[in-house]
Each structure stands twice: as structure tokens, then as C-alpha cells.
Design a protein around this motif. Sequence first.
Motif, short mmCIF file in Angstrom:
data_model
loop_
_atom_site.label_atom_id
_atom_site.label_comp_id
_atom_site.label_asym_id
_atom_site.label_seq_id
_atom_site.Cartn_x
_atom_site.Cartn_y
_atom_site.Cartn_z
N SER A 169 0.45 -1.18 -0.02
CA SER A 169 0.14 0.15 -0.08
C SER A 169 1.15 1.23 0.19
O SER A 169 0.41 2.15 0.80
CB SER A 169 -1.14 -0.34 1.24
N GLN A 170 2.51 0.91 -0.27
CA GLN A 170 2.97 2.78 -0.63
C GLN A 170 3.14 3.27 -1.75
O GLN A 170 3.48 4.08 -1.96
CB GLN A 170 4.09 1.83 -0.13
N ARG A 171 2.37 1.90 -2.88
CA ARG A 171 2.67 2.80 -4.23
C ARG A 171 1.02 2.91 -5.08
O ARG A 171 0.46 1.71 -4.63
CB ARG A 171 3.07 2.09 -5.45
N LEU A 172 0.71 3.72 -5.74
CA LEU A 172 -0.43 3.49 -6.42
C LEU A 172 -0.21 3.28 -7.85
O LEU A 172 -0.18 4.69 -8.09
CB LEU A 172 -1.67 4.97 -6.12
N ALA A 173 -1.05 2.42 -8.58
CA ALA A 173 -1.04 2.84 -9.84
C ALA A 173 -2.13 3.32 -10.56
O ALA A 173 -2.94 3.04 -10.01
CB ALA A 173 -0.36 1.65 -10.10
N ALA A 174 -2.10 4.44 -11.73
CA ALA A 174 -3.62 4.79 -12.42
C ALA A 174 -3.63 4.86 -13.73
O ALA A 174 -2.60 5.18 -14.22
CB ALA A 174 -4.12 5.87 -11.97
N ALA A 175 -4.23 3.93 -14.88
CA ALA A 175 -3.86 4.52 -16.21
C ALA A 175 -4.85 5.16 -16.38
O ALA A 175 -6.48 5.14 -15.89
CB ALA A 175 -3.69 3.05 -16.50
N GLY A 176 -5.01 5.81 -17.98
CA GLY A 176 -6.62 6.32 -18.31
C GLY A 176 -6.89 5.70 -19.68
O GLY A 176 -5.96 4.78 -20.29
N ALA A 177 -7.46 6.90 -20.24
CA ALA A 177 -7.84 5.96 -22.00
C ALA A 177 -7.12 6.20 -22.64
O ALA A 177 -6.84 5.54 -23.96
CB ALA A 177 -9.24 6.32 -21.68
N ASN A 178 -5.99 7.50 -22.73
CA ASN A 178 -5.40 7.51 -23.87
C ASN A 178 -3.61 6.81 -23.73
O ASN A 178 -3.14 6.93 -24.11
CB ASN A 178 -4.68 8.81 -23.53
N GLY A 179 -4.09 5.83 -22.25
CA GLY A 179 -2.87 4.83 -22.78
C GLY A 179 -1.76 5.77 -21.86
O GLY A 179 -0.93 4.58 -21.21
N THR A 180 -1.67 6.83 -20.54
CA THR A 180 -1.16 7.11 -19.13
C THR A 180 -0.88 5.92 -18.53
O THR A 180 -2.21 6.00 -18.19
CB THR A 180 -1.46 8.52 -19.51
N VAL A 181 0.37 5.55 -18.04
CA VAL A 181 0.52 5.41 -16.93
C VAL A 181 1.06 6.25 -15.58
O VAL A 181 2.36 5.86 -16.04
CB VAL A 181 0.65 3.20 -17.23
N GLY A 182 0.31 6.07 -14.42
CA GLY A 182 1.47 6.65 -13.45
C GLY A 182 1.38 6.16 -12.21
O GLY A 182 0.25 5.25 -11.69
N VAL A 183 2.39 5.81 -12.01
CA VAL A 183 2.83 5.60 -10.04
C VAL A 183 2.95 6.54 -9.31
O VAL A 183 3.69 7.56 -9.46
CB VAL A 183 4.20 4.11 -10.19
N TRP A 184 2.71 6.57 -8.29
CA TRP A 184 2.79 7.79 -7.34
C TRP A 184 2.90 7.00 -6.01
O TRP A 184 2.77 5.71 -6.00
CB TRP A 184 1.35 8.45 -6.92
N ASN A 185 3.81 7.44 -4.91
CA ASN A 185 3.98 6.84 -3.50
C ASN A 185 3.10 7.36 -2.51
O ASN A 185 2.41 9.31 -2.99
CB ASN A 185 5.84 7.96 -3.69
N VAL A 186 2.36 6.86 -1.79
CA VAL A 186 1.64 7.02 -1.32
C VAL A 186 2.49 7.55 0.42
O VAL A 186 2.98 6.64 1.24
CB VAL A 186 0.66 6.07 -0.87
N GLN A 187 1.89 8.94 0.99
CA GLN A 187 2.14 9.11 2.54
C GLN A 187 1.70 8.71 3.46
O GLN A 187 -0.03 9.34 3.31
CB GLN A 187 2.98 10.71 2.43
N ARG A 188 1.52 8.04 4.25
CA ARG A 188 0.60 7.60 5.34
C ARG A 188 0.07 8.86 6.47
O ARG A 188 -0.59 9.15 6.44
CB ARG A 188 0.81 6.45 6.10
N GLU A 189 1.89 9.12 6.73
CA GLU A 189 1.48 10.51 8.05
C GLU A 189 0.00 11.72 7.20
O GLU A 189 -0.60 12.13 7.85
CB GLU A 189 2.86 11.05 7.77
N ASP A 190 0.60 12.13 6.23
CA ASP A 190 -0.12 13.89 5.38
C ASP A 190 -1.13 13.24 4.88
O ASP A 190 -1.63 14.38 3.83
CB ASP A 190 0.61 14.38 5.24
N LYS A 191 -1.51 12.20 3.64
CA LYS A 191 -2.43 11.18 3.00
C LYS A 191 -2.23 11.37 2.16
O LYS A 191 -2.82 12.39 1.08
CB LYS A 191 -3.62 11.76 3.74
N GLU A 192 -0.68 12.11 1.61
CA GLU A 192 -0.33 12.56 0.58
C GLU A 192 0.49 12.15 -0.70
O GLU A 192 0.97 10.73 -1.24
CB GLU A 192 0.57 13.75 0.52
N LEU A 193 0.03 12.29 -2.44
CA LEU A 193 0.63 11.12 -3.56
C LEU A 193 1.55 12.53 -3.70
O LEU A 193 1.13 13.68 -3.93
CB LEU A 193 -0.41 11.77 -4.01
#
Length: 84
Positions: free
Chosen positions: A8-32
Motif C-alpha cells: 500500500s505504499q504505491r498507487l498506480a493508475a491508468a487512463g483511456a489515453n494509455g498514460t500509466v502513472g505511479v505515485w508514492n503514498v505518504q500515510r502520515e500526511d495522506k499525500e501522493l
Amino acid sequence: MASFSPNSQRLAAAGANGTVGVWNVQREDKELTKFKIWNTDQGEVKSISFSRDGKLLATTGAKGTVYVWNLENSSNLILICLCL
């Protein structure tokens, strides 16, 4: 389309245009924070999944492509075309 890594330390998301992104999840401040963004030619991403150890990310696209990404060095390990 989105998926959390097994730890649960990374979030991956992808869209209809083929873009794939990965974000680090900061639990303390709930920011990506952005880790990596890839622009692919696979069309709409239909599924996205982390490996059990969280080091690899696989995506499948509408054009019949499968990408496997190495999150350790941000490279594309494998591209498979299942084009019909």
C-alpha cells in the motif's frame, strides 16, 4: 483504472489515453507524490496490477498489448502484442 501495491505504499493508475502513472503514498500526511509517468501506445488501459513483491507493474491495453514495468529502475521490461 487503479491499483495499490501489496504494501500500500504505491498507487498506480491508468487512463483511456494509455498514460500509466505511479505515485508514492505518504500515510502520515495522506499525500501522493509522483513517482513515474509513462505514455504508452496501448490505447485505453484495461487492467493494471502489481507483482506480489511490488517491484513490477503490468498493464494490458485495448490494442492487445501487455506491458511489464520494472519499478526498481523505471524501465519497460517486456512488451507483448496479442494483437488480433
